[in-house]
Design an enzyme around this catalytic site. Structure first.
Site, mmCIF file in Angstrom:
data_model
loop_
_atom_site.group_PDB
_atom_site.id
_atom_site.type_symbol
_atom_site.label_atom_id
_atom_site.label_comp_id
_atom_site.label_asym_id
_atom_site.label_seq_id
_atom_site.Cartn_x
_atom_site.Cartn_y
_atom_site.Cartn_z
ATOM 1 C CG ASP A 46 11.289 16.340 0.423
ATOM 2 O OD1 ASP A 46 11.372 15.039 0.377
ATOM 3 O OD2 ASP A 46 11.960 17.010 1.248
ATOM 4 C CG ASP B 283 16.404 20.316 -1.779
ATOM 5 O OD1 ASP B 283 17.373 21.517 -1.492
ATOM 6 O OD2 ASP B 283 15.295 20.503 -1.157
ATOM 7 C CG ASP C 171 24.828 26.473 0.863
ATOM 8 O OD1 ASP C 171 24.368 27.270 0.750
ATOM 9 O OD2 ASP C 171 24.698 25.492 1.279
ATOM 10 C CG ASP D 41 13.870 27.196 0.164
ATOM 11 O OD1 ASP D 41 15.046 27.003 -0.608
ATOM 12 O OD2 ASP D 41 13.188 26.176 0.597
#
Ligand SMILES: *[C@@H]1O[C@H](CO)[C@@H](O)[C@H](O)[C@H]1NC(C)=O
Ligand SMILES: *[C@@H]1O[C@H](CO)[C@@H](O)[C@H](O)[C@H]1NC(C)=O
Length: 397
Positions: free
Chosen positions: A84, A162, A198, A217
């Site tokens: 990122d 992401d 998820d 994470d």
């Protein structure tokens, strides 16, 4: 696979029409990803675990240099992955992503040329949402085709994708759009799904990406690392050449665990066929860290062509036996003491998938020693608290 078969049965019970619908959905999915990559788990480096947003083109170039000078590149660590924070918050007038002018003034194409000249590969990061997790740059939601083409034009080899700021649209909807965009971009780009486990991406990820994060994470401590290893182990059946379970990037060398705990970390990642993505500062790597990340016998387990993810086959309190098949009838075994006590830990042949009367020699992958003794039926080793023993068992006639 089991889950898919169960779904088929449920669907079949619900009527033939729905079975047909389900099957055609499957075959459509099957066609999404065919980039020929990830025959073995990916290896490389990523900026996030050590640097977070404090990145720039200089340190990316220096990292590429260091991967080569330390010998890590030769061992297989090929991907240099920018995480990122590499882009401006605003796209240009044509809607293109713009490398951040203060930190990547030469642009990403110059960086990929630099990295390719060292026979390495360049990875980049985006997000299947409106903004990335740092919120300092745009995500690719709604711009998938354009961004994939931009990445290809820059010579990008790898995309980590992401899941932040996603407008609550399901990952199963958002991620395949990028898969298609990458397949249309005219360059093979490794697709690393990062939706944090998820929606159980192990169940659908293999048709969408080359690896899929199975967990939240990692943090640089023993409990976090082991918890993530456990979560990832649950999906072992779904890993295979072309697509791998991803329990997140390595923390080895970042300072939050002991040497022995990092050896457990690296051993479990290797045996689990996890991506081996280094997360420390390779420019300033210690001998100790290099000895862990550079253990070629452990790397060879990770890169074994059979591509079978090990499972936890026995747990007795804090003592665990992990095992998995390797090519050439070998079995890799990891004995872990994750609690405060040392213990003898035994790998029984019927737990680890060896025929009962098989005799083996054992190669200790951390001591780099082959036993003179032969083992039949079981192997027992003394394992100190927060340490492990890792063996390849090779049948002998
Ligand atoms: C580049 O990033 C590194 C690592 O965060 C930092 O030490 C260095 O000062 C930065 N260099 C520039 C020119 O910003
Ligand atoms: C191992 O055991 C099986 C079943 O008892 C037997 O058929 C086989 O011959 C044995 N092999 C060896 C090498 O002893």
């Amino acid at each position: 696979m089991l889950m898919m078969i169960t779904m088929m049965v449920v669907q079949a019970a619900a009527g033939e029409g729905r079975t047909y619908e389900y099957k055609s959905m499957q075959s459509e999915r099957r066609n999404l990803l065919a980039n020929g990559l990830a025959n073995t788990p990916q290896m490389g480096w990523n900026s996030w675990n050590h640097f977070y947003c404090n990145i720039n083109e200089t340190m990316i170039r220096e990292t590429a240099d260091a991967l080569v000078s330390t010998g890590l590149a030769k061992l297989g660590y090929k991907y240099v992955n920018i995480d990122d924070c590499w882009a401006e918050l605003n796209r240009d007038q044509k809607g293109n992503l713009v490398p951040k002018k203060t930190t990547f003034p030469s642009g990403i194409k110059a960086l990929s040329d630099y990295v390719h000249n060292k026979a390495l590969k360049l990875g980049i990061y985006s997000d299947a949402g409106s903004l990335t997790c740092s919120k300092t740059m745009p995500g690719s939601l709604g711009h998938e085709e354009q961004d994939a083409k931009t990445f290809a034009s820059w010579g990008i080899d790898y995309l980590k994708y992401d899941n932040c700021n996603n407008n609550e649209i399901k990952p199963t909807v958002r991620y395949p759009i990028m898969t298609k965009a990458l397949m249309n971009a005219g360059r093979p780009i490794f697709f690393s799904l990062c939706e944090w486990g998820d929606m159980h991406p192990a169940l659908w990820g293999s048709t969408v990406g080359n690896s899929w994060r199975t967990t939240n994470d990692i943090k640089d401590n023993f409990d976090s690392m082991m918890q993530i290893a456990d979560m990832n182990e649950y999906y072992a059946e779904y890993a295979r050449p072309g697509g791998w379970n991803d329990p997140d990037m390595l923390e080895v060398g970042n300072g939050g665990m002991t040497k022995d705990e990092y050896i457990i970390h690296f051993s479990i990642w290797a045996i689990s066929k996890a991506p081996l993505i280094i997360g420390c500062d390779v420019r300033d790597i210690s001998k100790e860290t290099l000895n862990i990340l550079g253990n070629r016998e452990v790397i060879a387990v990770n890169q074994d062509r059979l591509g079978v993810q090990a499972k936890k086959v026995r747990t007795e309190g804090d003592f665990e036996v992990w095992a998995g098949s390797l090519s050439r009838y070998r079995v890799v075994v990891l004995l872990v003491s994750r609690g405060p006590e040392p213990g003898p830990i035994t790998a029984h042949w019927d737990d680890i998938g060896l025929p009962p009367n098989t005799t083996v020699v054992a190669r200790d992958l951390w001591l780099h020693k082959t036993s003179s003794q032969r083992f039949a039926g079981k192997l027992t080793a003394t394992v100190a608290s927060h340490t492990c023993k890792m063996f390849i068992l090779k049948p002998v006639a």
